[in-house]
Design an enzyme around this catalytic site. Structure first.
Site, PDB file in Angstrom:
ATOM      1  N   ALA A 107       0.768  -1.246   0.000  1.00 60.33           N
ATOM      2  CA  ALA A 107       0.000   0.000   0.000  1.00 60.33           C
ATOM      3  C   ALA A 107       0.799   1.296   0.000  1.00 60.33           C
ATOM      4  CB  ALA A 107      -0.949   0.002   1.205  1.00 60.33           C
ATOM      5  N   ALA A 108       2.024   1.325   0.514  1.00 61.42           N
ATOM      6  CA  ALA A 108       2.738   2.603   0.638  1.00 61.42           C
ATOM      7  C   ALA A 108       3.038   3.179  -0.749  1.00 61.42           C
ATOM      8  CB  ALA A 108       4.027   2.396   1.428  1.00 61.42           C
ATOM      9  N   PRO A 109       3.014   4.519  -0.859  1.00 60.35           N
ATOM     10  CA  PRO A 109       2.845   5.511   0.209  1.00 60.35           C
ATOM     11  C   PRO A 109       1.405   5.828   0.590  1.00 60.35           C
ATOM     12  CG  PRO A 109       3.308   6.610  -1.849  1.00 60.35           C
ATOM     13  CD  PRO A 109       3.408   5.141  -2.143  1.00 60.35           C
ATOM     14  N   GLY A 110       0.420   5.314  -0.160  1.00 57.82           N
ATOM     15  CA  GLY A 110      -0.951   5.473   0.298  1.00 57.82           C
ATOM     16  C   GLY A 110      -1.920   6.104  -0.681  1.00 57.82           C
ATOM     17  N   LYS A 112      -3.406   4.898  -3.431  1.00 55.25           N
ATOM     18  CA  LYS A 112      -4.532   4.007  -3.727  1.00 55.25           C
ATOM     19  C   LYS A 112      -5.313   3.678  -2.461  1.00 55.25           C
ATOM     20  CE  LYS A 112      -2.284   2.044  -7.802  1.00 55.25           C
ATOM     21  NZ  LYS A 112      -1.011   2.801  -7.651  1.00 55.25           N
ATOM     22  N   GLU A 130       1.831  -2.773   4.454  1.00 58.10           N
ATOM     23  CA  GLU A 130       3.119  -2.484   3.839  1.00 58.10           C
ATOM     24  C   GLU A 130       4.196  -3.335   4.491  1.00 58.10           C
ATOM     25  OE1 GLU A 130       6.097  -1.534   1.618  1.00 58.10           O
ATOM     26  OE2 GLU A 130       4.069  -0.822   1.154  1.00 58.10           O
ATOM     27  N   ARG A 135       8.767   2.484   4.634  1.00 54.64           N
ATOM     28  CA  ARG A 135       7.649   3.117   3.926  1.00 54.64           C
ATOM     29  C   ARG A 135       6.343   3.045   4.705  1.00 54.64           C
ATOM     30  NH1 ARG A 135       7.645   3.272  -1.656  1.00 54.64           N
ATOM     31  NH2 ARG A 135       5.780   1.978  -1.838  1.00 54.64           N
ATOM     32  N   ASP A 175      -1.082  -3.905  -5.869  1.00 53.52           N
ATOM     33  CA  ASP A 175      -0.333  -2.965  -6.703  1.00 53.52           C
ATOM     34  C   ASP A 175       1.125  -3.389  -6.578  1.00 53.52           C
ATOM     35  OD1 ASP A 175      -0.005  -0.648  -8.358  1.00 53.52           O
ATOM     36  OD2 ASP A 175       0.744   0.416  -6.608  1.00 53.52           O
ATOM     37  N   CYS A 228       3.116  -0.466 -12.447  1.00 52.92           N
ATOM     38  CA  CYS A 228       3.473   0.761 -13.177  1.00 52.92           C
ATOM     39  C   CYS A 228       4.533   0.411 -14.213  1.00 52.92           C
ATOM     40  CB  CYS A 228       3.939   1.853 -12.228  1.00 52.92           C
ATOM     41  SG  CYS A 228       5.329   1.407 -11.168  1.00 52.92           S
TER      42      CYS A 228
END
Length: 448
Positions: A107-110, A112, A130, A135, A175, A228
């Site tokens: 999840a980091a940095p947050g 989403k 995380e 992070r 992610d 990404c």
């Protein structure tokens, strides 16, 4: 820095002649975009604004302001988020009801996580995890600033969820850590670290993460997988593996043709020469239905509220709707978390390493109780519970640097809620001729 030769060859194989347009786009300035919180519906800096078409609260900025100098960013009024990744909202709208239990595994940095938190509102519950401890705390900070109080931030391995939370989650977002090809426009390090070997290592790691956590997703639940990066190894090939090895079924997502998103086989690609944003890939899948034992919460240990019920009464008076929140105490700190998910949160706090639960409400200090900073940022705060002091921009930035704020007017002694343009920034205590600054030292602005 030049694009890696192997990356150029790879993209030419995948995109053909169109690859040259991608390479040109990767050498143009990155796009700046933000997503608004419902704390406020306008910005405090002058920029021409275009809407991000796939998210109702997303906006492009014609220039990048100095966000550090805007107190409203520190107050959680918006999140500086890459526009392509906001497309997550489309998958949530189609397949994830607001009362869902959702896991954001990496999840980091947050960005989403705050988006999911907004989607769920006060009906659902978000577990935001995380693995990387460095992070972890920026993730917790960003969720606290967003202010919904509907999240539990955890620090666990994917396998912990697969073994300790079997059949719990309605939706899991992965992610996945990736080779970062989609960030090559804005991050020189992404270019420097890229290699075919790293792509292969990332793809293997992604499959390991998915396999380890898979059992925590309910049959019939939705997995949202994103990266990404552009390459098929980390994207389409991994989705094909999920279909073959995990028994998942790909779900279609609604895409307007004008958005110029490229449909993969399967999934959806965002290319910066087509869409206004960075490189991104996303695919939604459903876990096949089967008969299963649901996650049990009836045996969860009940957590006591607090040692001093008078303090609980005082602290809950600071909340707009105190009946919506359960209260627990750890050491001298009181925490508020969603009453509707109390049993589940209690058992998760026993099974997982929880960093933050809901939001900090109060702290015992000697023979009194003081509000915690996250209460000021919470949407659950009852405005009027504390005297309020509106700050100028100069005063607000001094406060955010944890400097002393000197008074120019007579105010009652005690705790005050400091605001900027009507939005809460945090608390300070009037001790007579000055305000003792209670802004968290670890969150302070270090450089202007």
């Amino acid at each position: 820095m030049m694009l890696p030769v192997d990356f150029i060859d790879e993209m030419r194989q995948e995109l053909g002649a169109e690859a040259e347009e991608l390479f040109l786009a990767l050498d143009t300035p990155p796009v700046t975009s933000i997503r608004l919180n419902d704390k406020r519906d306008e910005l405090s800096f002058p920029c021409d604004i275009d809407e991000v078409p796939w998210h109702v609260d997303g906006y492009y900025l014609s220039e990048r302001p100095q966000f550090t100098l805007d107190p409203l960013m520190h107050a959680g009024c918006y999140y500086v988020q890459e526009a392509s990744s906001m497309f997550l909202q489309q998958a949530l709208d189609q397949y994830v009801p607001a009362d869902s239990i959702v896991l954001d595994l990496c999840a980091a940095p947050g960005g989403k996580s705050t988006l999911i938190s907004q989607h769920l509102g006060q009906e659902g519950l978000l577990v935001s995890n995380e693995v990387n401890r460095q992070r972890l705390f920026i993730l917790s900070e960003n969720l606290q600033k967003w202010g919904n109080g509907n999240a539990v931030v955890t620090h666990n391995q994917p396998a912990d969820f697969g073994t300790k939370c079997v059949n719990l989650f309605d939706c899991m977002l992965v992610d996945a850590p990736c080779s970062g090809e989609g960030m090559m426009r804005k991050d020189e390090e992404a270019r420097a670290q890229w290699s075919l070997k790293n792509v292969q290592m990332c793809a293997e790691r992604q499959r390991s993460i998915l396999m380890d956590a898979w059992d925590c997703l309910k049959p019939g639940g939705v997995l949202i997988y994103s990266t990404c990066t552009f390459n098929q190894e980390e994207n389409e090939n991994n989705v094909q593996w999920m279909m073959e090895c995990l028994g998942a079924t790909v779900l279609p997502l609604d895409v307007d043709e004008s958005w110029d998103i490229v449909e993969g086989n399967p999934g959806y690609h965002f290319y910066p020469h087509r869409t206004k944003g960075e490189g991104f890939y996303i695919c939604a899948l459903r876990k096949n239905e089967e008969v299963f034992a649901p996650f049990k919460i009836k045996d969860a240990k009940s957590h006591s509220t607090a040692n001093n019920q008078n303090y609980v009464q005082i602290a809950t008076s600071w909340l707009a709707n105190p009946e919506d929140w359960a209260i627990r105490q750890s050491d001298r700190f009181l925490t508020a978390y969603a009453m509707r998910h109390k049993q589940l949160i209690d058992i998760l706090s026993e099974r997982l390493t929880c960093i933050t639960i809901g939001f900090g409400l109060g702290e015992e200090r000697g023979k009194s109780i003081a509000p915690q900073h996250s209460l000021a940022l919470s949407k659950a705060l009852r405005r009027g519970a504390f005297p309020e002091l509106e700050l100028s921009l100069e005063q607000a930035l001094a406060y955010l640097r944890t400097e002393t704020v000197f008074l120019t007017e007579r105010l009652p002694l005690g705790q005050h809620l400091l605001t900027y343009q009507g939005v809460p920034l945090g608390f300070a205590k009037n001790v007579g001729n000055r305000l003792n600054n209670h802004y968290p030292n670890e969150w302070r602005i270090r450089n202007l």
